[in-house]
Design an enzyme around this catalytic site. Structure first.
Site, mmCIF file in Angstrom:
data_model
loop_
_atom_site.group_PDB
_atom_site.id
_atom_site.type_symbol
_atom_site.label_atom_id
_atom_site.label_comp_id
_atom_site.label_asym_id
_atom_site.label_seq_id
_atom_site.Cartn_x
_atom_site.Cartn_y
_atom_site.Cartn_z
ATOM 1 N N TYR A 211 -42.567 14.301 -45.376
ATOM 2 C CA TYR A 211 -42.339 14.398 -43.932
ATOM 3 C C TYR A 211 -43.587 14.767 -43.146
ATOM 4 O O TYR A 211 -44.304 15.711 -43.496
ATOM 5 C CB TYR A 211 -41.255 15.449 -43.633
ATOM 6 C CG TYR A 211 -40.713 15.297 -42.232
ATOM 7 C CD1 TYR A 211 -39.803 14.283 -41.951
ATOM 8 C CD2 TYR A 211 -41.123 16.127 -41.201
ATOM 9 C CE1 TYR A 211 -39.317 14.093 -40.670
ATOM 10 C CE2 TYR A 211 -40.634 15.944 -39.905
ATOM 11 C CZ TYR A 211 -39.724 14.930 -39.653
ATOM 12 O OH TYR A 211 -39.249 14.747 -38.387
ATOM 13 N N GLY A 212 -43.806 14.064 -42.060
ATOM 14 C CA GLY A 212 -44.778 14.448 -41.022
ATOM 15 C C GLY A 212 -46.100 14.949 -41.566
ATOM 16 O O GLY A 212 -46.711 14.357 -42.462
ATOM 17 N N SER A 266 -44.250 23.705 -26.114
ATOM 18 C CA SER A 266 -44.702 24.093 -24.776
ATOM 19 C C SER A 266 -44.978 22.865 -23.908
ATOM 20 O O SER A 266 -45.613 22.977 -22.866
ATOM 21 C CB SER A 266 -45.977 24.939 -24.865
ATOM 22 O OG SER A 266 -45.786 26.064 -25.669
ATOM 23 N N LYS A 268 -46.673 19.824 -24.585
ATOM 24 C CA LYS A 268 -47.996 19.197 -24.632
ATOM 25 C C LYS A 268 -47.907 17.664 -24.482
ATOM 26 O O LYS A 268 -48.689 17.064 -23.743
ATOM 27 C CB LYS A 268 -48.666 19.574 -25.960
ATOM 28 C CG LYS A 268 -50.119 19.187 -26.077
ATOM 29 C CD LYS A 268 -50.843 20.088 -27.068
ATOM 30 C CE LYS A 268 -50.165 20.228 -28.403
ATOM 31 N NZ LYS A 268 -50.471 19.159 -29.356
ATOM 32 N N ASN A 270 -45.464 15.930 -23.101
ATOM 33 C CA ASN A 270 -45.038 15.601 -21.730
ATOM 34 C C ASN A 270 -46.216 15.701 -20.768
ATOM 35 O O ASN A 270 -46.398 14.855 -19.891
ATOM 36 C CB ASN A 270 -43.937 16.557 -21.260
ATOM 37 C CG ASN A 270 -42.650 16.390 -22.053
ATOM 38 O OD1 ASN A 270 -42.490 15.409 -22.765
ATOM 39 N ND2 ASN A 270 -41.759 17.357 -21.943
ATOM 40 N N SER A 393 -36.785 16.127 -34.982
ATOM 41 C CA SER A 393 -36.794 14.671 -35.185
ATOM 42 C C SER A 393 -37.910 14.062 -34.334
ATOM 43 O O SER A 393 -38.295 14.619 -33.307
ATOM 44 C CB SER A 393 -35.434 14.063 -34.834
ATOM 45 O OG SER A 393 -35.085 14.364 -33.501
ATOM 46 N N ARG A 425 -45.468 29.141 -23.350
ATOM 47 C CA ARG A 425 -44.191 29.269 -22.645
ATOM 48 C C ARG A 425 -44.033 30.753 -22.354
ATOM 49 O O ARG A 425 -43.815 31.539 -23.272
ATOM 50 C CB ARG A 425 -43.112 28.788 -23.608
ATOM 51 C CG ARG A 425 -41.857 28.318 -23.009
ATOM 52 C CD ARG A 425 -40.978 27.741 -24.115
ATOM 53 N NE ARG A 425 -40.927 26.292 -24.021
ATOM 54 C CZ ARG A 425 -40.112 25.636 -23.204
ATOM 55 N NH1 ARG A 425 -39.276 26.280 -22.417
ATOM 56 N NH2 ARG A 425 -40.111 24.329 -23.183
HETATM 57 MN MN MN Z 1 -49.306 19.127 -33.244
#
Ligand code: MN
Ligand code: OXD
Length: 617
Positions: A211-212, A266, A268, A270, A393, A425
């Site tokens: 994963y990731g 937080s 990032k 967006n 996800s 945040r």
């Molecule tokens: Mn990252």
């Protein structure tokens, strides 16, 4: 047994050091087949993955995958930076001796690919031709086809990126073996997973996940941990978990570049994909370079600080991505983009995907819908409101799919950096923006970056989980040495970038509403920051930085009450004095913290004390 040489000949993989590395690992893992991959293989690999059931179709030209249910995120406890020098031990890097880790990982990987294919993924974590390209080449070996497909989206992939290295040996060796996911003892004292970067041997050995960041080794293991170590070792650059954007002023024709770090959750991605608010759209355009990693160096010719995004794609968190929070992301993952979704909810009958926050309510007709673990929503007990999608996800898409991708994102030169921002945040204390025009104070601010602990139980009320420069999970060497290196790299620039701390998340203590509308409006404080740097506004000096006056912020079209505006443009001195105490403890854990950083801390603390003693206006 595989014939690695035949596979490498066929693929034109000519670098003799790479060939030797591939042979070594093909033999150690016992792989049955070796396949050398390039980006041009994507369509074939997608078809194979669909045929094998590793991917499912999610509409035209989009795909869905599901990971093992205990393998859904990076594991910080299982992540280790190993070197041959105990002095590299920091507070956050889980340092271990290389001499212990390499044999341990080799023993776990020995024979692990019997009956399997070993994919060879040569990659570059930089725009081709960039001055940092010598540190950006790597070759990932992986046993998992979906990992290959993710690498093709997240990095520049192909033998051409390693064939002509000036020093043929100067590529990162990145070995990924998934292991038997069901029997790795996730989270138990007998946890078998190890995610190790042997930084001074430029070798990444990850075992126990597909994963990731645990498995796409170009991204975090190379792009951040190895990159950070190499940047320090060479004294040439910084590798940071930063987004990078350009703000173009159509009236003056100028473009400004801002990069910055935000702890996870937080906003990032967006921010990096932000559209200007309607009232400012005629004048300004925001372009996207990257949402997660920036490498920074001083350009020899101009003497300015430069930055680039080493990645080639976006591995974004799906949760709460919607038309309001991030319309750009939705366009980037539209049909035909080749996007791969992982662990969102999926409807095989309609090929739709859904995640929490995609729409205010989940689909009303649950027919066919499966949650992220593959269980039918229709079979749920009444009252079961567990999430349909896993909170971590993701969607994976390439940079070319982002509608406002910067026209020069692929340029070898990178872009000059005007400002470096940090933000977490924070429900109180942190104003909308405070600018810092002193290098040591800016670095001090980054080192004391934090976000609120997500659950009260994780920390003391009002105390942040500190995440220096948003690099806590990626620290590769001692934090004091890191601060020194940061001061040295940025300090060498002829024109200093301005620093700032931003906070979109202040809330009303009574009813909890957010004081600042956020999202597209976040461009406004950034425009003020640029104006401040250019000397067009002066702001108001406070002990913790310069904050905008109400008159200086472009506020046309913003819905905010005068009281809320006052609050986000003021400093709560008592809360700040409390924070200074926490910061002192935080900094004291780190060895070799440069005296400039302590001086900055003392300056800020003294200014706060002076403000507290000053008679009220
Ligand atoms: Mn990252
Ligand atoms: C992360 C990521 O884990 O970007 O930070 O995937």
């Amino acid at each position: 047994m595989a014939d690695p040489d035949k596979a490498m000949d066929e693929a034109g993989l000519a670098n003799p050091s790479v060939r030797e590395y591939v042979r070594y690992w093909a033999e150690l893992t016992g792989a049955d087949r070796v396949e050398v991959v390039s980006a041009a293989d994507d369509a074939r690999l997608i078809d194979e993955a669909l045929a094998a059931g590793e991917l499912e179709p999610a509409g035209e030209g989009r795909y869905y995958s599901r990971s093992y249910h205990k393998d859904t995120a990076r594991s910080e406890e299982r992540t280790i930076v190993a070197t041959n020098d105990p002095k590299d031990k920091g507070v956050y890097n889980n340092w271990r001796p290389a001499s212990e880790m390499r044999p341990l990982l080799e023993s776990k990987m020995r024979g692990a690919l019997v009956g399997k294919t070993m994919y060879v993924v040569p990659y570059l974590m930089a725009p081709p031709g960039n001055v940092l390209a010598p540190w950006a080449a790597g070759v990932e070996l992986t046993d998992t086809r979906t990992v290959v497909l993710h690498m093709i989206r997240m990095a520049r992939v192909g033998s051409e990126f390693v064939n002509d290295l000036e020093d043929p040996d100067s590529f990162v060796r990145a070995v990924h073996v998934t292991g038997e996911l069901e029997s790795l003892g996730h989270g138990t004292p007998d946890d078998q997973r190890y995610f190790v970067t042997v930084a001074d041997e430029r070798t990444i050995l990850h075992f126990g996940s597909s994963y990731g960041g645990n498995a796409l080794l170009g991204k975090i293991a190379h792009g951040l941990r190895q990159g950070a170590y190499d940047g320090w070792d060479s004294r040439k650059y910084l590798a940071e978990q930063y987004m990078l954007i350009g703000i173009h002023d159509k009236e003056t024709g100028e473009t400004y570049h801002i990069c910055g770090g935000f702890p996870s959750a937080s906003g990032k991605t967006n921010l990096a994909m932000m559209l200007p608010p309607d009232a400012l759209g005629d004048r300004y355009h925001v372009s996207f370079y990257g949402d997660d990693i920036a490498w920074l160096w001083v350009d020899e010719e101009s003497g300015r600080l430069y930055g680039m995004n080493p990645e080639y794609g976006v591995f974004g968190v799906a949760k709460d991505t919607n038309e309001i929070t991030n319309p750009t992301a939705l366009k980037s993952i539209d049909e035909g983009t080749g996007t791969i979704f992982t662990n969102v909810a999926y409807n095989p009958q309609t090929q739709e995907v859904w995640w929490e926050g995609r729409t205010p309510q989940p689909p009303a007709d649950v027919t066919g819908w499966l949650d992220w673990m593959g269980s039918p929503i229709a079979d749920r007990e009444p009252g079961d409101d567990s999430p349909w999608a896993h909170p971590n996800s993701r969607f994976t898409t390439t940079l070319d799919n982002v509608p406002n991708i910067a026209p020069d994102y692929n340029a070898a030169s990178g872009v000059p950096i005007d400002a470096i921002i940090f933000g977490g945040r924070t429900r109180d204390r942190e104003p909308l923006i405070r600018a810092i025009d002193d290098l040591a104070e800016g670095v001090y601010d980054g080192l004391t970056l934090g976000a609120e602990a997500t659950f009260a139980a994780e920390g003391v009320d009002g105390q942040l989980r500190y995440d220096p420069m948003s690099n806590r999970p990626f620290m590769a060497y001692g934090e004091g040495d890191y601060a020194r290196h940061y001061l040295d790299v940025v300090g060498a620039a002829k024109e200093q970038p301005i620093f700032a701390h931003v906070n979109w998340f202040q809330r009303d203590p009574e009813d909890g509403h957010f004081l600042w509308p956020g999202y597209r409006e976040n461009l406004r404080p950034l425009l003020w920051l640029i104006q401040l740097k250019k000397g067009e506004v002066t702001g108001r000096k406070t002990p913790v930085g310069i904050i905008p006056t109400k008159e200086e912020l472009l506020l046309d079209g913003v819905e905010i009450t005068p009281e809320d505006l006052d609050t986000i443009l003021s400093i709560d001195v008592d809360r700040w004095r409390q924070e200074i105490g926490f910061r002192e403890e935080h900094l004291a854990q780190f060895e070799r913290m440069p005296e400039e950083i302590w001086e900055a801390h003392r300056r800020v603390a003294a200014a706060l004390e002076a403000e507290a003693q000053a008679p009220a206006e």
